[in-house]
Write an enzyme that holds these catalytic residues in place. Sequence first.
Site, PDB file in Angstrom:
ATOM      1  N   ILE A 133       0.859  -0.828  -0.209  1.00  0.00           N
ATOM      2  CA  ILE A 133      -0.113   0.066  -0.252  1.00  0.00           C
ATOM      3  C   ILE A 133       1.318   1.205   0.203  1.00  0.00           C
ATOM      4  O   ILE A 133       0.730   2.888   0.091  1.00  0.00           O
ATOM      5  CB  ILE A 133      -0.789   0.114   1.043  1.00  0.00           C
ATOM      6  CG1 ILE A 133       0.070  -0.299   2.562  1.00  0.00           C
ATOM      7  CG2 ILE A 133      -1.897  -1.239   1.147  1.00  0.00           C
ATOM      8  CD1 ILE A 133      -0.406   0.148   3.809  1.00  0.00           C
ATOM      9  N   HIS A 187      -4.243  -4.365  -3.312  1.00  0.00           N
ATOM     10  CA  HIS A 187      -4.245  -4.105  -2.405  1.00  0.00           C
ATOM     11  C   HIS A 187      -4.576  -3.101  -1.287  1.00  0.00           C
ATOM     12  O   HIS A 187      -4.523  -2.748  -0.870  1.00  0.00           O
ATOM     13  CB  HIS A 187      -3.360  -4.631  -0.889  1.00  0.00           C
ATOM     14  CG  HIS A 187      -3.585  -5.863  -1.128  1.00  0.00           C
ATOM     15  ND1 HIS A 187      -2.481  -7.112  -0.220  1.00  0.00           N
ATOM     16  CD2 HIS A 187      -4.480  -7.196  -2.104  1.00  0.00           C
ATOM     17  CE1 HIS A 187      -3.013  -8.523  -0.755  1.00  0.00           C
ATOM     18  NE2 HIS A 187      -4.160  -8.819  -1.239  1.00  0.00           N
ATOM     19  N   CYS A 227     -15.172   7.525   1.840  1.00  0.00           N
ATOM     20  CA  CYS A 227     -16.291   7.183   3.299  1.00  0.00           C
ATOM     21  C   CYS A 227     -16.442   5.963   3.108  1.00  0.00           C
ATOM     22  O   CYS A 227     -16.834   5.294   2.254  1.00  0.00           O
ATOM     23  CB  CYS A 227     -17.545   8.333   2.520  1.00  0.00           C
ATOM     24  SG  CYS A 227     -18.823   8.076   3.532  1.00  0.00           S
ATOM     25  N   CYS A 255     -20.395   6.403   2.112  1.00  0.00           N
ATOM     26  CA  CYS A 255     -20.878   6.266   0.210  1.00  0.00           C
ATOM     27  C   CYS A 255     -19.120   6.265  -0.306  1.00  0.00           C
ATOM     28  O   CYS A 255     -19.751   6.329  -2.112  1.00  0.00           O
ATOM     29  CB  CYS A 255     -21.710   8.133  -0.011  1.00  0.00           C
ATOM     30  SG  CYS A 255     -19.988   8.865   0.439  1.00  0.00           S
ATOM     31  N   GLY A 311       9.357 -11.230  -1.708  1.00  0.00           N
ATOM     32  CA  GLY A 311       8.771 -10.282  -0.958  1.00  0.00           C
ATOM     33  C   GLY A 311       7.806 -10.261  -0.045  1.00  0.00           C
ATOM     34  O   GLY A 311       7.180  -9.886   0.860  1.00  0.00           O
ATOM     35  N   THR A 312       6.812 -11.753  -0.626  1.00  0.00           N
ATOM     36  CA  THR A 312       5.677 -12.385   0.402  1.00  0.00           C
ATOM     37  C   THR A 312       5.299 -14.131   1.050  1.00  0.00           C
ATOM     38  O   THR A 312       6.105 -14.914  -0.196  1.00  0.00           O
ATOM     39  CB  THR A 312       4.694 -12.637  -0.879  1.00  0.00           C
ATOM     40  OG1 THR A 312       3.032 -12.172  -0.573  1.00  0.00           O
ATOM     41  CG2 THR A 312       4.863 -13.252  -2.094  1.00  0.00           C
ATOM     42  N   SER A 313       4.622 -13.648   1.775  1.00  0.00           N
ATOM     43  CA  SER A 313       4.404 -15.018   2.216  1.00  0.00           C
ATOM     44  C   SER A 313       3.598 -15.587   2.232  1.00  0.00           C
ATOM     45  O   SER A 313       3.275 -16.940   2.068  1.00  0.00           O
ATOM     46  CB  SER A 313       4.640 -14.591   3.674  1.00  0.00           C
ATOM     47  OG  SER A 313       3.062 -13.859   3.607  1.00  0.00           O
TER      48      SER A 313
HETATM   49  C1  BJW Z   1      12.250 -10.528   2.441  1.00  0.00           C
HETATM   50  C2  BJW Z   1      12.918  -9.631   2.920  1.00  0.00           C
HETATM   51  C3  BJW Z   1      13.573  -8.464   2.188  1.00  0.00           C
HETATM   52  C4  BJW Z   1      11.354 -10.255   4.490  1.00  0.00           C
HETATM   53  N1  BJW Z   1      13.634  -8.962   0.635  1.00  0.00           N
HETATM   54  N2  BJW Z   1      11.355 -10.223   1.094  1.00  0.00           N
HETATM   55  C5  BJW Z   1      -8.494 -18.674   0.211  1.00  0.00           C
HETATM   56  C6  BJW Z   1      -8.285 -19.688   0.790  1.00  0.00           C
HETATM   57  C7  BJW Z   1      -8.604 -19.372   2.655  1.00  0.00           C
HETATM   58  C8  BJW Z   1      -8.685 -18.275   2.968  1.00  0.00           C
HETATM   59  C9  BJW Z   1      -9.667 -16.795   1.930  1.00  0.00           C
HETATM   60  C10 BJW Z   1      -9.429 -17.798   0.525  1.00  0.00           C
HETATM   61  N3  BJW Z   1      -9.520 -16.851  -0.357  1.00  0.00           N
HETATM   62  C11 BJW Z   1      -9.946 -15.653   0.525  1.00  0.00           C
HETATM   63  C12 BJW Z   1      -9.236 -15.659   1.748  1.00  0.00           C
HETATM   64  C13 BJW Z   1      -9.865 -14.859   2.570  1.00  0.00           C
HETATM   65  C14 BJW Z   1      -8.852 -14.118   3.233  1.00  0.00           C
HETATM   66  C15 BJW Z   1      -7.444 -14.409   2.595  1.00  0.00           C
HETATM   67  O1  BJW Z   1      -6.206 -14.861   2.190  1.00  0.00           O
HETATM   68  N4  BJW Z   1      -7.209 -14.963   4.228  1.00  0.00           N
HETATM   69  C16 BJW Z   1      -5.442 -15.469   4.597  1.00  0.00           C
HETATM   70  C17 BJW Z   1      -5.314 -15.043   5.339  1.00  0.00           C
HETATM   71  C18 BJW Z   1      -6.282 -16.641   4.754  1.00  0.00           C
HETATM   72  N5  BJW Z   1      -8.366 -13.291   1.471  1.00  0.00           N
HETATM   73  C19 BJW Z   1      -8.832 -11.815   1.959  1.00  0.00           C
HETATM   74  O2  BJW Z   1     -10.545 -11.367   2.632  1.00  0.00           O
HETATM   75  C20 BJW Z   1      -8.953 -11.065   0.579  1.00  0.00           C
HETATM   76  N6  BJW Z   1     -10.407 -10.777  -0.357  1.00  0.00           N
HETATM   77  C21 BJW Z   1     -11.543 -11.907  -0.627  1.00  0.00           C
HETATM   78  O3  BJW Z   1     -11.025 -12.812  -1.166  1.00  0.00           O
HETATM   79  O4  BJW Z   1     -13.214 -11.592  -1.155  1.00  0.00           O
HETATM   80  C22 BJW Z   1     -13.468 -11.633  -1.442  1.00  0.00           C
HETATM   81  C23 BJW Z   1     -14.578 -11.086  -1.621  1.00  0.00           C
HETATM   82  C24 BJW Z   1     -15.414 -10.833  -3.438  1.00  0.00           C
HETATM   83  C25 BJW Z   1     -16.499 -10.353  -3.313  1.00  0.00           C
HETATM   84  C26 BJW Z   1     -16.680  -9.852  -2.474  1.00  0.00           C
HETATM   85  C27 BJW Z   1     -16.558  -9.678  -0.834  1.00  0.00           C
HETATM   86  C28 BJW Z   1     -15.262 -10.388  -0.443  1.00  0.00           C
HETATM   87  C29 BJW Z   1      -8.820  -9.915   1.139  1.00  0.00           C
HETATM   88  C30 BJW Z   1      -7.515  -9.951   1.038  1.00  0.00           C
HETATM   89  C31 BJW Z   1      -6.958  -8.024   1.578  1.00  0.00           C
HETATM   90  C32 BJW Z   1      -5.975  -7.971   2.150  1.00  0.00           C
HETATM   91  N7  BJW Z   1      -5.064  -7.052   2.769  1.00  0.00           N
HETATM   92  C33 BJW Z   1      -3.863  -6.764   3.515  1.00  0.00           C
HETATM   93  C34 BJW Z   1      -3.849  -5.112   4.311  1.00  0.00           C
HETATM   94  C35 BJW Z   1      -3.674  -4.684   3.224  1.00  0.00           C
HETATM   95  C36 BJW Z   1      -3.687  -2.798   4.147  1.00  0.00           C
HETATM   96  C37 BJW Z   1      -3.186  -3.161   5.274  1.00  0.00           C
HETATM   97  O5  BJW Z   1      -1.671  -3.123   4.530  1.00  0.00           O
HETATM   98  O6  BJW Z   1      -2.753  -2.860   6.108  1.00  0.00           O
HETATM   99  O7  BJW Z   1      -2.748  -6.646   3.074  1.00  0.00           O
HETATM  100  S1  BJW Z   1      -3.107  -8.162   4.446  1.00  0.00           S
HETATM  101  C38 BJW Z   1      -1.743  -8.467   4.322  1.00  0.00           C
HETATM  102  O8  BJW Z   1      -1.156  -8.956   3.927  1.00  0.00           O
HETATM  103  C39 BJW Z   1      -1.305  -7.102   3.360  1.00  0.00           C
HETATM  104  C40 BJW Z   1      -0.573  -7.716   2.437  1.00  0.00           C
HETATM  105  O9  BJW Z   1      -0.387  -6.760   1.114  1.00  0.00           O
HETATM  106  C41 BJW Z   1      -0.494  -9.217   2.031  1.00  0.00           C
HETATM  107  C42 BJW Z   1      -0.182  -9.522   1.888  1.00  0.00           C
HETATM  108  O10 BJW Z   1       1.405  -9.958   2.940  1.00  0.00           O
HETATM  109  P1  BJW Z   1       2.540  -9.812   2.357  1.00  0.00           P
HETATM  110  O11 BJW Z   1       3.260  -9.269   1.531  1.00  0.00           O
HETATM  111  O12 BJW Z   1       2.916 -11.455   1.786  1.00  0.00           O
HETATM  112  O13 BJW Z   1       3.307 -10.021   3.519  1.00  0.00           O
HETATM  113  P2  BJW Z   1       3.740 -10.432   4.904  1.00  0.00           P
HETATM  114  O14 BJW Z   1       4.626  -9.644   5.719  1.00  0.00           O
HETATM  115  O15 BJW Z   1       2.900 -11.928   4.740  1.00  0.00           O
HETATM  116  O16 BJW Z   1       5.343 -11.512   4.452  1.00  0.00           O
HETATM  117  C43 BJW Z   1       6.206 -10.719   3.997  1.00  0.00           C
HETATM  118  C44 BJW Z   1       7.551 -11.319   3.522  1.00  0.00           C
HETATM  119  O17 BJW Z   1       8.442 -10.723   3.478  1.00  0.00           O
HETATM  120  C45 BJW Z   1       7.959 -12.772   4.198  1.00  0.00           C
HETATM  121  O18 BJW Z   1       7.729 -13.634   3.447  1.00  0.00           O
HETATM  122  C46 BJW Z   1       9.381 -12.061   4.583  1.00  0.00           C
HETATM  123  O19 BJW Z   1      10.161 -13.543   4.680  1.00  0.00           O
HETATM  124  C47 BJW Z   1       9.785 -12.172   3.635  1.00  0.00           C
HETATM  125  N8  BJW Z   1      10.788 -10.963   3.646  1.00  0.00           N
HETATM  126  N9  BJW Z   1      12.802  -9.608   4.300  1.00  0.00           N
HETATM  127  C48 BJW Z   1      13.048  -9.903   0.240  1.00  0.00           C
HETATM  128  N10 BJW Z   1      14.371  -8.267   2.699  1.00  0.00           N
HETATM  129 ZN    ZN Z   2     -20.119   9.406   2.517  1.00  0.00          ZN
END
Ligand code: BJW
Ligand code: ZN
Length: 267
Positions: A120, A136, A144, A147, A206-208
Amino acid sequence: MNHQSQETQESRCRAAQALRSARSIVCLTGAGVSAESGIPTFRDAQTGLWANFDPEVLASIDGFRRDPALVWRWYMDRFGKLCDAQPNPGHIALAGLEEWCVSAAGGREPARFDLFTQNIDSLHEQAGSISLFHLHGRIDRYRCDSCGLPWEMPEGGEVADEPPRCSVCGGLIRPGVVWFGEALPAGTLGKAFDRTAVCDLMLVVGTSGQVFPVAQMPYEARQAGACIIDVNPEDSPISQLADIRLKGPGAVELPAVMEILEASAGC
Ligand code: BJW
Ligand code: ZN
């Protein structure tokens, strides 16, 4: 050169070779690419004041509806830290890789390069990436919650402890990010999966690989026969899937690969 550094260099050479021969590249980044810019990864971010809060609750629509002020303060705190952050050599190498691909450096045919980020922050755009898509949302955009009207953060103003109210409907203002339980932007998600289906190389940095639907992208790419390169110092489900693993920080591995690509002699 010891055994480990020889292995590291061989992996970088294989990555450079794969990038050189790819025609259609999709890059997927996560929080790790911004780690060297001083931004803690999503799952490592909960220190100090926030140590007792679960980020998966704070980053959810249910969490916001339950305690909007708490979630607002968490985002304002993170936004403040992001404002001071600068792109690191990993972001800069990815912008350089896009330029290298599309400009057909070294007399090659141009290759397609699109970068999809889960982050983000705006460090990829600051580094110069052009074909860039936020899956994301962005922390510097607000709207809002009722709305959907966009809302502008007043410049230089005091950041309130509670979410401001919409001037039209009185609803709560929220950050323009995608929370758990919310749909990703349909156009961007569609583009990500369309591009994934036809790419011949996916570079994951860099994603988990824990958050869906984005975590599905490398599996789809693999199904389509693409080569997967994973850059991550730790193991992840994606590193298990990868053809080439660069097991180090993005800020080290990506510039090292770019250096090999740009050297006329190659590996
Ligand atoms: C390095 C490093 C270095 C360290 N160099 N690397 C299927 C199965 C199970 C569950 C679900 C599914 N489908 C949907 C779900 C539910 C849910 C989900 O996935 N849950 C899981 C926890 C199981 N998904 C959702 O709810 C999504 N929505 C959805 O599916 O909606 C359906 C729908 C349809 C129609 C109407 C309504 C609904 C939405 C997901 C939104 C995620 N949002 C976030 C927050 C954003 C705002 C914020 O940042 O505050 O996004 S969550 C968070 O995780 C954030 C990140 O973008 C995202 C991914 O994390 P990321 O980037 O991988 O970070 P880390 O910290 O996890 O990992 C970092 C990595 O870097 C590590 O591996 C380190 O080793 C490595 N690293 N240093 C390179 N120097
Ligand atoms: Zn409004």
